[in-house]
Write a protein that holds these residues in place. Structure first.
Motif, short mmCIF file in Angstrom:
data_model
loop_
_atom_site.label_atom_id
_atom_site.label_comp_id
_atom_site.label_asym_id
_atom_site.label_seq_id
_atom_site.Cartn_x
_atom_site.Cartn_y
_atom_site.Cartn_z
N GLU A 1 -23.54 19.74 14.21
CA GLU A 1 -24.56 20.48 12.94
C GLU A 1 -23.69 20.19 11.47
O GLU A 1 -23.06 21.23 11.29
N PRO A 2 -24.53 19.25 10.55
CA PRO A 2 -24.42 18.89 9.65
C PRO A 2 -23.79 21.03 8.52
O PRO A 2 -22.48 20.86 7.78
N PRO A 3 -24.40 21.54 8.09
CA PRO A 3 -23.94 22.67 7.58
C PRO A 3 -22.89 23.37 8.11
O PRO A 3 -22.23 23.30 7.78
N ALA A 4 -22.67 23.27 9.44
CA ALA A 4 -20.81 23.93 9.75
C ALA A 4 -20.69 23.16 9.45
O ALA A 4 -19.14 23.75 9.24
N ARG A 5 -20.10 21.36 9.76
CA ARG A 5 -18.77 20.87 8.94
C ARG A 5 -18.83 21.42 7.89
O ARG A 5 -17.99 21.12 6.75
N GLN A 6 -19.81 21.24 6.49
CA GLN A 6 -19.70 21.73 5.54
C GLN A 6 -19.09 22.52 5.28
O GLN A 6 -17.92 22.79 4.76
N VAL A 7 -19.32 23.46 6.11
CA VAL A 7 -18.49 24.80 5.66
C VAL A 7 -17.16 24.73 5.90
O VAL A 7 -16.06 25.90 5.13
N LEU A 8 -16.77 24.02 7.43
CA LEU A 8 -15.47 24.01 7.71
C LEU A 8 -14.71 23.38 6.64
O LEU A 8 -13.29 23.12 6.29
N ARG A 9 -15.52 22.09 6.25
CA ARG A 9 -14.76 21.64 5.26
C ARG A 9 -14.38 22.33 3.90
O ARG A 9 -13.53 22.38 3.23
N ARG A 10 -15.49 22.71 3.53
CA ARG A 10 -15.21 23.45 2.25
C ARG A 10 -13.88 25.03 1.85
O ARG A 10 -13.05 24.93 1.83
N TYR A 11 -13.61 25.05 3.74
CA TYR A 11 -12.68 26.11 3.91
C TYR A 11 -11.29 25.49 3.64
O TYR A 11 -10.12 25.73 2.99
N ILE A 12 -11.48 24.05 4.63
CA ILE A 12 -10.06 23.37 3.97
C ILE A 12 -9.67 22.73 2.89
O ILE A 12 -8.51 22.97 2.91
N GLU A 13 -10.42 22.08 1.88
CA GLU A 13 -9.99 22.15 0.90
C GLU A 13 -9.29 23.33 -0.13
O GLU A 13 -8.54 23.44 -1.27
N LYS A 14 -9.88 24.39 0.40
CA LYS A 14 -8.95 25.46 -0.40
C LYS A 14 -7.64 25.51 -0.03
O LYS A 14 -6.52 26.49 -0.09
N LEU A 15 -7.04 24.77 1.22
CA LEU A 15 -5.84 25.25 2.00
C LEU A 15 -5.04 24.41 1.83
O LEU A 15 -5.22 22.96 1.99
N PRO A 16 -4.09 24.06 0.47
CA PRO A 16 -3.29 22.61 0.70
C PRO A 16 -2.60 22.45 1.55
O PRO A 16 -2.40 21.39 1.89
#
Length: 242
Positions: free
Chosen positions: A14-29
């Motif tokens: 599901e693209p929306p689910a991937r988008q949520v996780l991608r956004r979270y990952i981008e916040k964690l160096p």
């Protein structure tokens, strides 16, 4: 991968689910997103291309479920399951998952799961992986309370047994809890043919064939009517009049 980050891979249809996780990952160096997969089959190829430290893995997906994928991997990365279904939690922990996140996933809960994963992961020096030679390709399956290695070139055929499959090889059989459709998705299409709802065969192991069956070793296997047209295309010289 840099010397102070972990390679992670998102797997969700599901693209929306991937988008949520991608956004979270981008916040964690500490996390380095190396890719996204829309199904579990793509993961097998990704794991051969580069080191992966952490899989953020959905469970219910087409072709192959997240649980089936992890069961088949000989040395899986650390796993955090991400799913909308609570009933698979026990199975996930049987597979040594780090955590089990229920959708919709809040950022605070995501961080908690990552913090659980970090002490379990190491930071290896990046090393290019050599491609696995075709005749050395293998999969692991859970059978008789252990993980059993099956070399693909030794498979004769696969038979569906309802919730299980029988994998017949040159040295014996392996019976494991898998759907034949899930296993079909993991086998290279250049070497294996689905000839029936209950049978997949290795095309190189056929001794003889007609329009209605194939002979492999001492076994004569039927060609299903709904599969006949595709089988006719894949087996040279086979015609409906045979």
């Amino acid at each position: 991968m840099s010397t102070n980050s972990y390679n992670c891979l998102i797997v969700d249809d599901e693209p929306p689910a991937r988008q949520v996780l991608r956004r979270y990952i981008e916040k964690l160096p500490l996390l380095n997103l190396v890719g996204e997969c829309s199904n579990a089959v793509q993961v097998i190829s990704m794991l051969h291309q580069q080191p992966i430290d952490l899989l953020l893995l959905d469970i219910k997906m087409p072709q192959l479920s997240g649980l089936e994928l992890v069961s088949a991997l000989p040395n899986p990365p650390k796993i955090i399951f991400t799913t909308a279904f609570a009933e698979f939690a026990l199975q996930s922990y049987d597979l040594d998952a780090v955590d089990y996140l229920l959708k919709p996933i809040k950022f605070e809960r995501f961080i908690k799961a990552i913090n659980k994963a970090l002490p379990l992961m190491t930071l290896p020096a990046p090393q290019p992986k050599e491609p696995v030679a075709e005749n050395e390709a293998f999969l692991y399956f859970r059978a008789d309370r252990k993980m059993v290695k099956v070399v693909l070139k030794e498979i004769l055929y696969v038979e569906s047994l309802k919730d299980y499959v029988r994998i017949m090889t040159e040295s014996g059989q392996v019976i494991t809890k898998y759907s034949i459709t899930a296993l079909e998705a993991m086998l290279p299409t250049a070497d294996f043919i689905r000839i029936h709802r209950s049978f997949i065969i290795s095309s190189s192991k056929m001794h003889s064939y007609t329009a209605s069956n194939v002979q492999i070793g001492n076994s004569q296997l039927p060609i299903g009517k709904s599969y006949q047209r595709e089988v006719l295309k894949l087996i040279p010289g086979l015609t409906k009049n045979e």
